[in-house]
Enzyme design. Structure first.
Site, PDB file in Angstrom:
ATOM      1  CD  GLU A  51       4.782   0.765 -28.290  1.00 46.20           C
ATOM      2  OE1 GLU A  51       5.553  -0.201 -28.130  1.00 46.20           O
ATOM      3  OE2 GLU A  51       4.612   1.653 -27.412  1.00 46.20           O
ATOM      4  CG  PHE A 113       6.446 -11.638 -20.816  1.00 45.23           C
ATOM      5  CD1 PHE A 113       6.435 -10.777 -19.720  1.00 45.23           C
ATOM      6  CD2 PHE A 113       7.227 -11.303 -21.912  1.00 45.23           C
ATOM      7  CE1 PHE A 113       7.200  -9.613 -19.725  1.00 45.23           C
ATOM      8  CE2 PHE A 113       7.995 -10.149 -21.924  1.00 45.23           C
ATOM      9  CZ  PHE A 113       7.977  -9.303 -20.825  1.00 45.23           C
ATOM     10  CD  GLN A 114       6.156  -7.588 -23.680  1.00 44.14           C
ATOM     11  OE1 GLN A 114       6.453  -8.048 -24.779  1.00 44.14           O
ATOM     12  NE2 GLN A 114       6.700  -6.476 -23.212  1.00 44.14           N
ATOM     13  CE  LYS A 163       9.022 -14.306 -31.491  1.00 44.84           C
ATOM     14  NZ  LYS A 163       9.908 -13.999 -30.352  1.00 44.84           N
ATOM     15  CG  MET A 480     -11.291  24.202 -24.012  1.00 43.84           C
ATOM     16  SD  MET A 480     -11.927  25.774 -24.662  1.00 43.84           S
ATOM     17  CE  MET A 480     -11.359  25.689 -26.355  1.00 43.84           C
TER      18      MET A 480
END
Length: 573
Positions: A51, A113-114, A163, A480
């Site tokens: 993502e 959940f999640q 949802k 760097m």
């Protein structure tokens, strides 16, 4: 009356907003949305492998096209994986709409959940955020999100949708608003004419003027107006890292990038200027060095669409709040009406001094017949692409070498993470550029450290046939970091080298179905570069071994003024 589910409303609203591509990754909380996407053909979807890459692709799509990018992620880890991409867009003022799924409404706050409070997580790094609470609010919320993201000082907007609000079994009347007005959000549409007149007068009186321009010129679509103004005045122009391409990099009036790794002549001209015209730049620490020593003898004009940026870091003498394109157009109109001219004798003397600084340093570096220098690679890239490629980069030495040695002629040609400095940005950014401009030549300049942060997107490149040319400046270290350790920690390379653990990038590229090429000798560089870019329909991973001890110069000396620089490992101003 058209009845749609929440998921269908979301997709239709994106279509009505003109969205053609969404970058994302499916998961439980957004499956209704993905099903709605599947059942229509107006909006395409690019399936990333992480993502974070979706956010970077949408970001780069926006930087390249000038439109607002859109990415989609599920709840919990899907949403939190976008955070680095959101912060990247926020720091560089990139318009982005990030849509995240959320657990169903009656589970919020139960550690379901999640479940993650993504609105709370991202509050410091978004321009605005929405938690949708009613299905019928989805169209208006999307309209507001795009309006906020793309107006004023652009930035990312988060839309979090539970949802249950996208349930396909529940439908509502769909109505997409033609326009939106937010009582607490007012966008400045015009700069103050009196302030613009003062700026013109000050420029006309200047003996040692300079234009200092940033990413606001690019985002404000005002490169043409800036170029006309600079050429009309005949003054030197310098760009920030984010502003490269806003003024043609091959124009004799351009003195190069300024700041921490800016050119000697740009930094010296800024320090000794008597008038600085700052346009769409925010005076960040990578430009100013120590703020108390910044441009000590200069009167400063500052043009910016964001009033909060004016005099935030550096006091200014003439503030002008307004869209850059409108301000520059009015400035050009005022110049047309006046018979007054700059002091040509003073300007000629100023250019004589700048040319002397340019001749003294001129971005010099030492070459070695047996060892490739990273500067040589960027110069070869510039030659092979005729300076016309879109260049993305990751973050590190390779980024600075690309900024210094590729002369960007056009706006939206240089795509990199400036403010946040996000390693892993370059490859997904190159993919987003190709979605915006499928016929463009796109090269990703990266390092062996940065490329591994999102290297899984080589799979996405294969699926969607993105012919990115990856220019990997392989110095076998976090270059760097190692440079700073050489300069400030007596060469103690703490966790900046990999010993013998680097992968064989050629085999890795081939394993993903792409072309791999290795270059180790200076004599082979130009031919290999031409061969890579002749393979127009293939992704080519060029693993180029460069001198691991090379440093980026010039480099400002910490807590000094803009004129205080290291010019080489042994030479300082």
């Amino acid at each position: 009356m058209e009845l749609l589910s929440g998921a269908e409303m979301l997709v239709r609203a994106l279509k009505d907003e003109g969205v053609e591509t969404v970058f994302g990754y499916p998961g439980g909380a957004v499956l209704h949305i993905y099903d709605a996407l599947f059942q229509q053909k107006s909006i395409s979807h690019v399936l990333v492998r992480h993502e974070q890459a979706a956010a970077h692709m949408a970001d780069a799509f926006s930087r390249t096209s000038g439109k607002t990018g859109v990415c989609l992620a599920t709840s919990g880890p899907g949403a939190t994986n976008t955070v680095t991409g959101i912060a990247t867009a926020y720091m560089d003022s990139i318009p982005l709409v990030v849509i995240t799924g959320q657990v169903q409404s009656d589970w919020i706050g139960d550690d379901a959940f999640q479940e993650t409070d993504i609105v709370g997580c991202t509050r410091p790094i978004v321009k605005h955020s929405f938690m949708v609470k009613k299905t019928e609010d989805i169209p208006a919320t999307i309209k507001k999100a795009f309006y906020i993201a793309s107006t004023g000082r652009p930035g990312p907007v988060l839309v979090d949708i539970p949802k249950d609000l996208t349930n396909p079994a529940i439908t509502y009347e769909y109505n997409y608003p033609a326009k939106v007005k937010l009582r607490s959000y007012n966008v400045v549409s015009k700069g103050h004419s009196g302030q613009i007149k003062k700026a013109v007068d000050l420029l006309m009186a200047a003996k040692r003027p300079i234009f200092y321009t940033g990413g606001g010129v690019i985002q404000g679509n005002s490169a043409a107006e800036l170029t006309e103004l600079v050429r009309k005045m005949g003054f030197p122009c310098t760009n920030t890292l984010m502003g490269l391409g806003g003024f043609p990099g091959d124009d004799p009036l351009f003195v190069g990038m300024l700041g921490m790794h800016g050119t000697y002549e740009a930094n010296m001209a800024m320090h000794h200027a008597d008038v600085v015209m700052a346009i769409g730049a925010r005076f960040d620490d990578r430009v100013t060095n120590h703020t108390s020593k910044f441009c000590p003898n200069a009167k400063i004009i500052h043009v910016d669409v964001d009033p909060a940026s004016i005099a935030k870091n550096i006091p200014v003498d003439i503030p002008i709040v307004g869209p850059v394109d409108q301000v520059l157009k009015e400035m050009l109109e005022q110049l047309e009406k006046t018979d007054e001219k700059p002091d040509q004798q003073a300007i000629e003397a100023w250019w004589k001094q700048i040319d002397a600084w340019r001749a003294y340093h001129g971005m010099r570096y030492e070459t070695n017949p047996d060892l490739l220098k990273p500067q040589q690679v960027i110069e070869a890239l510039y030659q092979v692409t005729n300076g016309e490629a879109i260049i993305t980069s990751d973050v590190g030495q390779h980024q600075m070498f690309a900024a210094q040695y590729y002369k960007f002629k056009h706006p939206r040609q240089w795509i990199n993470s400036g403010g946040l400095g996000t390693m892993g940005f370059g490859l997904p950014a190159a993919m987003g550029c190709l979605v915006a401009r499928p016929d463009a030549t796109v090269a990703c300049v990266t390092g062996e450290g940065s490329i591994q942060m999102n290297i899984q997107e080589l799979s996405t490149c294969l699926q969607y046939h993105f012919p990115v040319k990856i220019i990997n400046l392989n110095n076998q270290s976090l270059g760097m970091v190692r440079q700073w350790q050489d300069m400030q920690y007596q060469g103690r390379h703490s966790s900046s080298t990999y010993e013998e653990s680097l992968p064989d990038f050629i085999k890795l590229a081939e394993a993903y179905g792409h072309v791999g090429m290795r270059v180790t000798k200076p004599a082979d560089l130009e031919g290999a570069m031409k061969e890579a870019f002749d393979l127009k329909d293939r992704l080519v991973f060029m693993d180029i071994s460069v001198d691991p001890t090379e440093h980026v110069y010039p480099m400002q000396i910490k807590d000094g003024s803009m004129r205080d620089m290291w010019l080489s490992k042994t030479e300082r101003t």
